[in-house]
Design an enzyme around this catalytic site. Structure first.
Site, PDB file in Angstrom:
ATOM      1  N   CYS A   1       0.810  -1.223   0.000  1.00 40.27           N
ATOM      2  CA  CYS A   1       0.000   0.000   0.000  1.00 40.27           C
ATOM      3  C   CYS A   1       0.844   1.273   0.000  1.00 40.27           C
ATOM      4  CB  CYS A   1      -0.944   0.014   1.186  1.00 40.27           C
ATOM      5  SG  CYS A   1      -2.085  -1.370   1.188  1.00 40.27           S
TER       6      CYS A   1
ATOM      7  N   HIS B   1      -3.145   7.395   2.546  1.00 44.76           N
ATOM      8  CA  HIS B   1      -3.581   6.106   2.015  1.00 44.76           C
ATOM      9  C   HIS B   1      -4.919   5.761   2.666  1.00 44.76           C
ATOM     10  CE1 HIS B   1      -3.966   2.014   0.963  1.00 44.76           C
ATOM     11  NE2 HIS B   1      -3.606   1.538   2.147  1.00 44.76           N
TER      12      HIS B   1
ATOM     13  N   ASN C   1      -9.998  -0.088   0.173  1.00 46.27           N
ATOM     14  CA  ASN C   1      -8.540   0.034   0.140  1.00 46.27           C
ATOM     15  C   ASN C   1      -8.047  -0.426  -1.231  1.00 46.27           C
ATOM     16  OD1 ASN C   1      -5.781  -0.246   0.399  1.00 46.27           O
ATOM     17  ND2 ASN C   1      -5.863  -1.185   2.434  1.00 46.27           N
TER      18      ASN C   1
HETATM   19  C1  LIG Z   1      -9.293  -5.444   9.831  1.00 44.05           C
HETATM   20  C2  LIG Z   1      -9.895  -4.490  10.857  1.00 44.05           C
HETATM   21  C3  LIG Z   1     -10.928  -3.594  10.188  1.00 44.05           C
HETATM   22  C4  LIG Z   1     -10.564  -5.295  11.928  1.00 44.05           C
HETATM   23  O1  LIG Z   1     -11.121  -4.420  12.895  1.00 44.05           O
HETATM   24  P1  LIG Z   1     -10.999  -4.767  14.430  1.00 44.05           P
HETATM   25  O2  LIG Z   1     -11.777  -3.773  15.166  1.00 44.05           O
HETATM   26  O3  LIG Z   1      -9.543  -4.897  14.732  1.00 44.05           O
HETATM   27  O4  LIG Z   1     -11.734  -6.156  14.477  1.00 44.05           O
HETATM   28  P2  LIG Z   1     -11.183  -7.509  15.096  1.00 44.05           P
HETATM   29  O5  LIG Z   1     -10.123  -8.088  14.217  1.00 44.05           O
HETATM   30  O6  LIG Z   1     -10.830  -7.231  16.503  1.00 44.05           O
HETATM   31  O7  LIG Z   1     -12.462  -8.421  14.991  1.00 44.05           O
HETATM   32  C5  LIG Z   1     -13.579  -8.163  15.787  1.00 44.05           C
HETATM   33  C6  LIG Z   1     -14.645  -9.201  15.472  1.00 44.05           C
HETATM   34  O8  LIG Z   1     -15.201  -8.924  14.184  1.00 44.05           O
HETATM   35  C7  LIG Z   1     -15.213 -10.122  13.404  1.00 44.05           C
HETATM   36  N1  LIG Z   1     -15.084  -9.786  11.984  1.00 44.05           N
HETATM   37  C8  LIG Z   1     -13.956  -9.704  11.243  1.00 44.05           C
HETATM   38  N2  LIG Z   1     -14.279  -9.354   9.983  1.00 44.05           N
HETATM   39  C9  LIG Z   1     -15.618  -9.207   9.955  1.00 44.05           C
HETATM   40  C10 LIG Z   1     -16.531  -8.842   8.938  1.00 44.05           C
HETATM   41  N3  LIG Z   1     -16.133  -8.543   7.682  1.00 44.05           N
HETATM   42  N4  LIG Z   1     -17.827  -8.777   9.239  1.00 44.05           N
HETATM   43  C11 LIG Z   1     -18.274  -9.052  10.480  1.00 44.05           C
HETATM   44  N5  LIG Z   1     -17.460  -9.403  11.489  1.00 44.05           N
HETATM   45  C12 LIG Z   1     -16.142  -9.466  11.219  1.00 44.05           C
HETATM   46  C13 LIG Z   1     -14.061 -10.928  13.933  1.00 44.05           C
HETATM   47  O9  LIG Z   1     -14.242 -12.295  13.626  1.00 44.05           O
HETATM   48  C14 LIG Z   1     -14.123 -10.638  15.395  1.00 44.05           C
HETATM   49  O10 LIG Z   1     -15.110 -11.446  15.973  1.00 44.05           O
HETATM   50  P3  LIG Z   1     -14.892 -12.131  17.406  1.00 44.05           P
HETATM   51  O11 LIG Z   1     -14.718 -10.984  18.363  1.00 44.05           O
HETATM   52  O12 LIG Z   1     -16.138 -12.913  17.615  1.00 44.05           O
HETATM   53  O13 LIG Z   1     -13.642 -12.944  17.264  1.00 44.05           O
HETATM   54  C15 LIG Z   1      -8.787  -3.596  11.490  1.00 44.05           C
HETATM   55  O14 LIG Z   1      -7.967  -4.373  12.312  1.00 44.05           O
HETATM   56  C16 LIG Z   1      -7.968  -2.917  10.463  1.00 44.05           C
HETATM   57  O15 LIG Z   1      -8.426  -2.070   9.718  1.00 44.05           O
HETATM   58  N6  LIG Z   1      -6.644  -3.212  10.428  1.00 44.05           N
HETATM   59  C17 LIG Z   1      -5.764  -2.636   9.439  1.00 44.05           C
HETATM   60  C18 LIG Z   1      -5.897  -3.429   8.170  1.00 44.05           C
HETATM   61  C19 LIG Z   1      -5.330  -2.723   6.999  1.00 44.05           C
HETATM   62  O16 LIG Z   1      -5.521  -1.550   6.831  1.00 44.05           O
HETATM   63  N7  LIG Z   1      -4.636  -3.471   6.154  1.00 44.05           N
HETATM   64  C20 LIG Z   1      -4.090  -2.968   4.955  1.00 44.05           C
HETATM   65  C21 LIG Z   1      -2.771  -2.367   5.227  1.00 44.05           C
HETATM   66  S1  LIG Z   1      -2.549  -0.970   4.262  1.00 44.05           S
END
Ligand SMILES: CC(C)(COP(=O)(O)OP(=O)(O)OC[C@H]1O[C@@H](n2cnc3c(N)ncnc32)[C@H](O)[C@@H]1OP(=O)(O)O)[C@@H](O)C(=O)NCCC(=O)NCCS
Length: 375
Positions: A127, A263, A293
């Site tokens: 990214c 980004h 993204n």
């Molecule tokens: C991926 C991201 C949105 C997840 O958000 P989060 O608040 O950290 O969520 P978590 O990973 O803690 O998951 C919370 C819950 O949601 C669930 N979940 C994950 N994806 C889901 C979706 N698409 N829909 C519904 N629930 C979802 C998980 O299973 C978890 O459930 P649980 O508590 O029962 O285990 C966040 O971590 C993020 O944006 N990270 C950066 C990723 C990124 O930008 N990557 C590219 C790099 S440039």
């Protein structure tokens, strides 16, 4: 060598080098839209979860190759700059979803656009790819190796996604953005660049099966995997730090910045970066709701939209900042030029398609199964 007219430090103090700037811009997003409601029909997710955790409402999914989107965005950027094909001597494509490993996607773009024998290379910093590629172009212009560079961010990330993994499948989209980089006039142009990486966290975002590394589990072919929390934690720190270093290296303070173009990975990460820079929301460009993204394409798409919306004034001071797999990060601080409208508009576009977002998503999954020998 080109003549040396710039006098401000670029990239940590290279005095008396030619300063580079952006003179053309363009974007290409495919027509098929995949909404959160569409995704609700094929996986266990909800519009409410996706919007509240990421800010994403919909994304685009392409019926073309990465190079097709890159070429359309590049054609539009060249028209905006008033640049003829024979003037381009460098094509850089920032991508982590190239058409194939060899040749570079840049080589395809060169051929599609008839850019003579311009040098071609792809840059993979996930990214952060666009900011890295911009810095390569900046260096080539600064040293006179190139005079007119096309810097393109282009991604077909939907081909790397597994809809059985809802934690990644909802985040990414397809698209391309491009800029023309050439020598700046006067005090305008690139003021400072700051790049970094932490390879000890390389496994936090991976796409396996694309290269020579031996695989133990064949099902993992072409599958994007991600430790979302690790990425989130690091992104919040490194985006802010990189932007702060670039602004300081440019001899500016946060108050001097007119627009931040980050980004577009997650609104919560963008908000944290803006807070760190003490910037009000009207100084931050956000379009993640429409495209998700798009990795290396997100900043040049956002830049083109920001210009179109009149958010960049002549000589505005702007900051690009990104974070991505590697883990990589990078920021660029520049002073925009006088011109904020295109010299010409290009009518270049992708081939039309009747396929819906959901139909294209189903096609992607069929292609994945075929690659894995199960189709
Ligand atoms: C991926 C991201 C949105 C997840 O958000 P989060 O608040 O950290 O969520 P978590 O990973 O803690 O998951 C919370 C819950 O949601 C669930 N979940 C994950 N994806 C889901 C979706 N698409 N829909 C519904 N629930 C979802 C998980 O299973 C978890 O459930 P649980 O508590 O029962 O285990 C966040 O971590 C993020 O944006 N990270 C950066 C990723 C990124 O930008 N990557 C590219 C790099 S440039």
């Amino acid at each position: 060598m080109t003549s040396l007219t710039g006098d401000a430090p670029v990239n940590g103090g290279a005095e008396s080098m030619q300063r580079a700037t952006i003179t053309g811009w363009g974007l290409c997003v495919p027509p098929a839209v995949l909404t959160n409601s569409d995704l609700e029909t094929v996986m266990d997710t909800s519009d409410e979860w996706i919007v509240s955790r990421t800010g994403i409402k919909e994304r685009r999914i392409t019926h073309t190759e990465t190079s097709d989107m890159a070429a359309v965005a590049a054609r539009r950027a060249m028209a905006a700059a008033g640049l003829e094909p024979e003037q381009v001597d460098l094509v850089l494509v920032a991508t982590c979803s190239p058409d194939q490993l060899i040749p570079s996607t840049a080589a395809y773009v060169q051929a599609i656009l008839g850019l003579g024998h311009a040098a071609c290379l792809d840059v993979n910093a996930a990214c952060t790819g666009f900011v890295y590629a911009l810095s390569v172009a900046n260096g080539m212009i600064a040293t006179g190796v190139a005079k007119h560079a096309l810097v393109i961010g282009a991604e077909k990330l939907t081909s790397l996604l597994d809809i059985n993994d809802r934690s990644t499948a909802v985040l990414f989209g397809d698209g391309a953005g491009a800029v023309v980089v050439e020598a700046a006039q006067g005090d305008d142009g690139m003021l400072a660049l700051n790049l970094g990486a932490d390879g000890s966290l390389a496994d936090a975002l991976t796409v396996t099966g694309f290269a020579t590394k031996e695989l133990e589990v064949l099902e993992n072919e072409y599958r994007l995997t991600m430790d979302g929390r690790e990425i989130f934690r690091n992104a919040v720190v490194q985006m802010g730090d990189a932007a702060a270093r670039a602004v300081a290296d440019a001899g500016l303070t946060f108050d001097d910045i007119d627009l931040l173009i980050p980004h577009q990975a997650n609104t919560r990460i963008i908000d944290a970066t803006a807070r760190r820079m003490n910037l009000p929301s009207e100084k931050v460009f956000v379009n993640i709701g429409s495209y998700g993204n798009t990795s290396a394409a997100s900043i040049p798409i956002a830049l083109a939209e920001a210009l179109e919306a009149g958010r960049i004034k002549p000589h505005a001071k702007i900051v690009f900042v990104a974070f991505g797999g590697g883990l990589t990060w990078g920021a660029a601080c520049m002073q925009w030029g006088e011109r904020t409208t295109p010299i010409e508009n290009s009518d270049a576009d992708l081939s039309p398609t009747d396929q819906t977002g959901l139909e294209l998503l189903a096609r992607r999954q069929r292609e994945r199964r075929l690659r894995q020998g199960a189709g």
